[in-house]
Design an enzyme around this catalytic site. Structure first.
Site, PDB file in Angstrom:
ATOM      1  N   ASP A   1       0.838  -1.192   0.000  1.00 14.84           N
ATOM      2  CA  ASP A   1       0.000   0.000   0.000  1.00 14.84           C
ATOM      3  C   ASP A   1       0.876   1.245   0.000  1.00 14.84           C
ATOM      4  O   ASP A   1       2.043   1.209   0.415  1.00 14.84           O
ATOM      5  CB  ASP A   1      -0.892   0.032   1.250  1.00 14.84           C
ATOM      6  CG  ASP A   1      -1.915  -1.085   1.270  1.00 14.84           C
ATOM      7  OD1 ASP A   1      -2.288  -1.565   0.192  1.00 14.84           O
ATOM      8  OD2 ASP A   1      -2.340  -1.466   2.379  1.00 14.84           O
ATOM      9  N   ARG A   2       0.300   2.346  -0.418  1.00 16.66           N
ATOM     10  CA  ARG A   2       1.047   3.601  -0.487  1.00 16.66           C
ATOM     11  C   ARG A   2       1.704   3.943   0.843  1.00 16.66           C
ATOM     12  O   ARG A   2       2.866   4.373   0.894  1.00 16.66           O
ATOM     13  CB  ARG A   2       0.117   4.745  -0.917  1.00 16.66           C
ATOM     14  CG  ARG A   2       0.815   6.095  -1.018  1.00 16.66           C
ATOM     15  CD  ARG A   2      -0.164   7.185  -1.431  1.00 16.66           C
ATOM     16  NE  ARG A   2      -1.183   7.385  -0.426  1.00 16.66           N
ATOM     17  CZ  ARG A   2      -1.047   8.177   0.645  1.00 16.66           C
ATOM     18  NH1 ARG A   2       0.085   8.837   0.834  1.00 16.66           N
ATOM     19  NH2 ARG A   2      -2.019   8.313   1.514  1.00 16.66           N
TER      20      ARG A   2
END
Length: 259
Positions: free
Chosen positions: A70-71
């Site tokens: 995920d970011r």
């Protein structure tokens, strides 16, 4: 050519920690997207890798990210540099031959030292209304999902927020699995906008970005999750990454603050 194992800092902060003719391993900082989400969007890890591997790409190579983060998640990412490696590493991932461990800071003080969560998951919107398309939930109709958790350290307490450092070992690879299972146990990740106390934090963040109001509620600008260990035991390869400075500071000080 860069020598395998030689740390090299490149643009946009991610670090190459190991490399061969077939693969490259990088340490991704938090807040860096892995893949582009729209044309002309922000710089991503994929963009940076295409710059670094320009010579390989011109000569028939490719950039295939094997374990996507995920970011907001920091840490180790394995990338294949050609079609054969992408196929082999992809099959290894599907077979569970790529071993992964994460470090996370969670809210609360677990009473357990070791615990395994065997709880199927699916996208919430498939079984009930959800304001967040990607939000996952534990549900008996979901896909099998298992995560092993190990308590490493408790800190905080009277006069401060109780926090704990845990090791999370996902034995399956579902979307948001560690975050969902940690929340399912009653110990959501510090700073988690979706699976913390109020999913409205995520919607507010999408609308207005990071604000003082969100800081006061979440206490940390990203969910406290780090990809700390990857290994391919069948061929004797493994990589480690220490906690990044933002999370190590919390562990060392025993507290966190939005200030």
């Amino acid at each position: 050519m860069r020598q395998p194992g030689e740390p090299i800092f490149i643009n946009r902060e991610f670090q190459i920690i190991d490399e061969s003719a077939d693969w490259i391993v990088v340490d991704k900082p938090p807040h860096l997207l892995v893949h582009p989400t729209a044309p002309h969007g922000p710089f991503t890890l994929w963009d940076g890798l295409r710059e670094v591997l320009a010579y390989e790409l011109v000569n028939g190579g490719q950039v295939s990210i094997i374990n996507r983060l995920d970011r907001e998640t920091s840490g180790l990412v394995l990338i294949a540099k050609n079609a054969a490696a992408a196929r082999n590493l992809g099959l290894a991932m599907q077979a569970g031959s790529v071993k992964k461990e994460y470090l996370a800071i969670v809210l609360g003080h677990p009473t357990w030292t070791l615990i395994s969560v065997d709880a199927p998951m699916l996208r919430k919107g498939t079984v009930e209304k959800s304001r967040i398309y990607l939000k996952q939930v534990v549900h008996p109709d979901g896909a099998a999902a298992r995560t092993d958790f190990t308590l490493l350290k408790r800190f905080g307490g009277p006069g401060s927020i109780p926090l704990s450092l845990v090791r999370a070992t996902p034995l399956t690879g579902r979307t948001h699995q560690i975050r969902v299972h940690a929340a399912h146990l009653g110990f959501p990740l510090l700073g988690d906008k979706i699976y913390g106390a109020d999913e409205g934090c995520y919607l507010e963040f999408i609308e207005s970005g990071w604000t003082e109001t969100l800081a006061a509620r979440l206490l940390h600008p990203r969910h406290a999750l780090h990809s700390a260990f990857l290994s391919l035991p069948e061929i004797g390869l493994e990589w480690k990454s220490p906690l990044p400075s933002d999370l190590q500071k919390i562990v060392d000080s025993g507290t966190c603050s939005h200030a």
